[in-house]
Design an enzyme around this catalytic site. Structure first.
Site, PDB file in Angstrom:
ATOM      1  CG  ASP A  76      28.945 -78.473  -5.771  1.00 25.17           C
ATOM      2  OD1 ASP A  76      27.716 -78.363  -5.670  1.00 25.17           O
ATOM      3  OD2 ASP A  76      29.706 -77.494  -5.885  1.00 25.17           O
ATOM      4  CD  GLU A  77      25.596 -76.849  -0.820  1.00 31.89           C
ATOM      5  OE1 GLU A  77      25.377 -76.212   0.216  1.00 31.89           O
ATOM      6  OE2 GLU A  77      25.454 -76.358  -1.963  1.00 31.89           O
ATOM      7  CG  ASP A 109      30.136 -76.676  -0.704  1.00 32.65           C
ATOM      8  OD1 ASP A 109      30.136 -77.128  -1.872  1.00 32.65           O
ATOM      9  OD2 ASP A 109      29.842 -75.509  -0.428  1.00 32.65           O
TER      10      ASP A 109
END
Length: 484
Positions: A105-106, A11
């Protein structure tokens, strides 16, 4: 059942805001809020400095401004964020063929499937190296969780934030989960959390104590069984490689309701053009055109039309969207419009537009070819918009970014990711020497072939000390608290 912590969850830390801080030296270490800046805007991401004031994602922007009036408020640069995300995902795919992106983003990674980890030590080394590689390639930090399941890996990365790494060793899961709040478990949102709280259940251990039958009575069969299994740290979900996109769409929310029917039509045409650009950028075409309209009273209507074959032709998609709009009553005003394409394929029905044009020719006579962009996409100097945070270039002063605009003026700070904080200057919005620019890379390639990250000297990548407990260990720039 997996017996080693070889599921990795990455993350990126406050991703959008961190990109903006890395791009803009004057904002490093300061409160930054990224999102829609209009009256109906919401926060997309807040930097950790802004979170100190209570600002968080999905918060109305007006509330954020009241909590942190001195923060920098910026309009998102999604194309730039996506390009950085692609570099991060490339690093993940170098580790394993099984990478499951959840957002820009993950992502989850199955390290065992890539042959890079098979036990606690090798998994930890892979996580440490990944964080260092991300910093070298992007100049940004990410938090890593390692565990034997997806649920636990995600919980571990939450505990690692910001800029850390946490490993959950098999055999310690129940003791770790027990005191955590029920909202820690996937699928427990505000409504389910309140329902459990009213039944006297506030922690994961209390879920286990209540028993499976009680959870089924409270939440229903499917949810009750699933939640009880998760409370016992049972999660057999595999990491699933990236799925193909099912649709491509764009939408805009308007600060003021649009009442003029002509303006609504022009907005739909503009959105159709944007959708086509995104469709072509992905090398796709589609058969079904979808129109989304949210009216003044928050009622949302969707209309769709399926073509005879997939297309990426802007004229065909514009016309289909216009036909769909004809069936929608917009009398009371429109607050949101969207155009999408589904039924995607990686090929185009080449003769579809020719067929459509031929049919119109029979009915209407000669058809003019659409070659010019809509008028609103070719503004005059005086009509140009300068979104806060976006990149510009001045003929004399070079690269900078917009701090704000209004009353016929635009204020620009001239700096780059590798420079010192820059000076601020103000220009007329129609200044011919000022133009929009592409973002500069966050990391410059050094003359010796290495990468140089902005601000690298002030924020080194940390590693995992050998003295930390094996079962529950973290490293990073802050305490291991649950911060998204």
């Amino acid at each position: 059942m997996r017996t080693a912590p070889t599921i990795l969850h990455l993350d990126m830390d406050a991703f959008f805001a961190s990109v903006e801080q890395a791009s803009k030296p004057s904002l490093r270490g300061k409160a930054v809020v990224v999102g829609g800046l209009g009256p109906r805007g919401v926060v997309a991401t807040a930097s950790y400095e802004a979170r100190v004031f209570g600002v968080h994602s999905a918060m109305p922007m007006g509330q954020a401004r009241r909590l942190a009036p001195n923060a920098a408020y910026l309009v998102p640069r999604f194309t730039f964020y996506r390009s950085i995300s692609e570099r991060v995902m490339e690093l993940l795919r170098a580790l394993s063929p099984l990478v499951e992106p959840l957002s820009l983003d993950e992502a989850f990674v199955d390290l065992e499937a890539g042959g890079v980890a098979w036990d606690e030590r090798s998994a930890r080394l892979a996580g440490v190296k990944l964080r260092a590689d991300i910093r070298a390639v992007t100049g940004l930090t990410g938090s890593v969780g390692l565990a034997a399941s997806k649920m636990l890996a995600k919980i571990a990365s939450e505990e690692a934030k910001p800029d850390g790494l946490v490993v959950i060793e098999p055999g310690t899961e129940r003791a770790m989960l027990g005191p955590m709040p029920v909202r820690t478990l996937p699928g427990v949102g505000p409504a389910t959390g309140d329902h459990l709280r009213r039944a006297g259940i506030t922690t994961v251990e209390e879920i286990v104590e209540a028993g499976e039958d009680e959870l089924v009575r409270l939440l229903g069969k499917a949810h009750g069984h699933g939640l009880y299994a998760m409370a016992l740290a049972r999660d057999d979900r595999p990491v699933v490689a990236e799925r193909e996109a099912k649709s491509v769409s764009v939408e805009d929310t308007y600060d003021v309701d649009i009442h003029d029917r002509t303006r609504v039509g022009l907005e739909v045409q503009r959105l159709a053009e944007r959708c086509v650009r995104r469709l072509r950028g992905a090398g796709l075409s589609g058969r079904t055109i979808v129109l989304k309209v949210r009216r003044y009273d928050f009622s949302t209507l969707t209309r769709s039309e399926t073509l005879r074959g997939p297309t990426d032709d802007p004229a065909v998609i514009r016309e289909a969207a216009a036909r769909l709009l004809d069936s929608v009553d917009t009398t009371g005003g429109v607050r949101l419009l969207g155009v999408g394409v589904s039924g995607l394929a990686d090929y185009t029905q080449e003769d579809l537009f020719a067929q459509a044009a031929g049919e119109r020719a029979l009915a209407e006579g000669p058809v003019e070819e659409h070659t010019a962009a809509p008028a609103e996409e070719q503004p005059s100097l005086a009509e140009r918009r300068w979104p806060a945070g976006h990149d510009v270039r001045h003929a004399e002063f070079g690269h900078g970014w917009v701090q704000g605009s209004g009353l016929g003026r635009v204020t620009v700070r001239f700096e780059t990711p590798s420079s010192e904080p820059g000076r601020v200057r103000t220009f007329r919005v129609d200044d011919p020497d000022l133009e929009a620019a592409d973002p500069l890379p966050l990391v410059l390639r050094g003359t010796d072939g290495g990468d140089e990250a902005p601000g690298a000297g002030s924020q080194a990548v940390s590693s995992v000390p050998a003295s930390l407990p094996k079962s529950w260990s973290g490293s990073g720039g802050g305490a291991a608290t649950s911060r998204p």
